[in-house]
Design an enzyme around this catalytic site. Structure first.
Site, mmCIF file in Angstrom:
data_model
loop_
_atom_site.group_PDB
_atom_site.id
_atom_site.type_symbol
_atom_site.label_atom_id
_atom_site.label_comp_id
_atom_site.label_asym_id
_atom_site.label_seq_id
_atom_site.Cartn_x
_atom_site.Cartn_y
_atom_site.Cartn_z
ATOM 1 N N LYS A 22 0.865 -1.189 0.000
ATOM 2 C CA LYS A 22 0.000 0.000 0.000
ATOM 3 C C LYS A 22 0.897 1.233 0.000
ATOM 4 O O LYS A 22 1.767 1.378 0.872
ATOM 5 C CB LYS A 22 -0.855 -0.032 1.260
ATOM 6 C CG LYS A 22 -2.244 0.507 1.117
ATOM 7 C CD LYS A 22 -2.978 0.242 2.423
ATOM 8 C CE LYS A 22 -4.361 0.791 2.420
ATOM 9 N NZ LYS A 22 -4.947 0.719 3.761
HETATM 10 C C1 E4P Z 1 -8.448 1.118 4.035
HETATM 11 O O1 E4P Z 1 -7.584 0.726 3.320
HETATM 12 C C2 E4P Z 1 -8.337 2.359 4.830
HETATM 13 O O2 E4P Z 1 -7.135 2.386 5.493
HETATM 14 C C3 E4P Z 1 -9.496 2.495 5.775
HETATM 15 O O3 E4P Z 1 -10.678 2.063 5.135
HETATM 16 C C4 E4P Z 1 -9.629 3.868 6.364
HETATM 17 O O4 E4P Z 1 -10.844 3.953 7.060
HETATM 18 P P1 E4P Z 1 -11.165 5.145 8.082
HETATM 19 O O5 E4P Z 1 -11.354 6.400 7.307
HETATM 20 O O6 E4P Z 1 -12.408 4.704 8.780
HETATM 21 O O7 E4P Z 1 -9.976 5.236 9.002
#
Ligand code: E4P
Length: 220
Positions: free
Chosen positions: A83
């Protein structure tokens, strides 16, 4: 629509993977910090539990650092998706890592143009954050619709739209309607998907009526 679990809690992922409905996992530095686990240990365990892609995020902010971290993370297991953030450095790292046949999830996407860049950089997944856009008074779901339309306008933009920052079951329904390829769901939202008061009420009524018959359904 594929379902990923948005968590670094190995216990939760183990339990939910038993449904047979989990196609992958996403983590981020905040979720790793929340788990209290050593990053690489938690990721290795999750990769063993789930066959599909497991996103593990780099923390370098320069392209060379991201590439080095991405290469190291990719060695943990075959189902690692590295990522990287949606920055110029992240896009450069994305191109290099995907050229090396490593899956890449480009995260922190908040605009259609950013998603277009991610696709041109060869991203396996792009992660538009629905909830965080809603939080600032924008329409997170419209971003999913816009990206779907743009990607469908061109041959060769094969990046999968991974709807992230999902907060409610309504987000899941709307993201599916908008054509997101994947939704990454916090464990609580995934559990909520099966719930409906009329299902519980209907089942209770069927079982009560069945009991009155004194019969059993054969098992052989
Ligand atoms: C997924 O890859 C993200 O890191 C995650 O969905 C972020 O979610 P949040 O905005 O609830 O922290």
């Amino acid at each position: 629509m594929k379902f990923f679990i948005d968590s670094a809690d190995v216990g939760e992922i183990r339990e939910l993977s038993q449904t047979g409905l989990i196609d992958g996992v996403t983590t981020n530095p905040t979720l790793i910090a929340k788990s209290g686990r050593k990053f690489t240990d938690a990721i290795a365990e999750i990769c063993d539990l789930v066959d599909g892609p497991v996103s593990a995020e780099v923390t370098a902010t320069d392209a060379e650092g991201m590439i080095a971290e991405g290469r190291a993370l990719a060695k943990i297991a075959e189902n690692i998706a590295v990522k990287v953030p949606l920055t110029w450095a992240g896009l450069r790292a994305c191109r290099t890592l995907t050229d090396e046949e490593t899956m890449v999830n480009v995260t922190l996407c908040f605009s259609a143009n950013q998603a277009l860049l991610a696709a041109k950089a060869g991203a396996t997944f792009v992660s538009p954050f629905i909830g965080r856009l809603d939080d600032i008074g924008e329409d997170g779901m419209q971003l999913i619709r816009d990206i779907r339309k743009i990607y469908d306008n061109y041959m060769g933009l094969d990046t999968e739209i991974l709807a992230a920052s999902i907060r409610t079951p309504v987000h899941v329904t709307e993201a599916a309607k908008a054509g997101a390829d994947v939704g990454t769901l916090p464990p609580g939202v995934f559990r909520q998907l099966v719930e409906h008061a009329l299902t519980d009420k209907g089942l209770a009524a069927f079982l009560a009526d069945w009991e009155k018959t004194g019969q059993t359904v054969p098992r052989k």
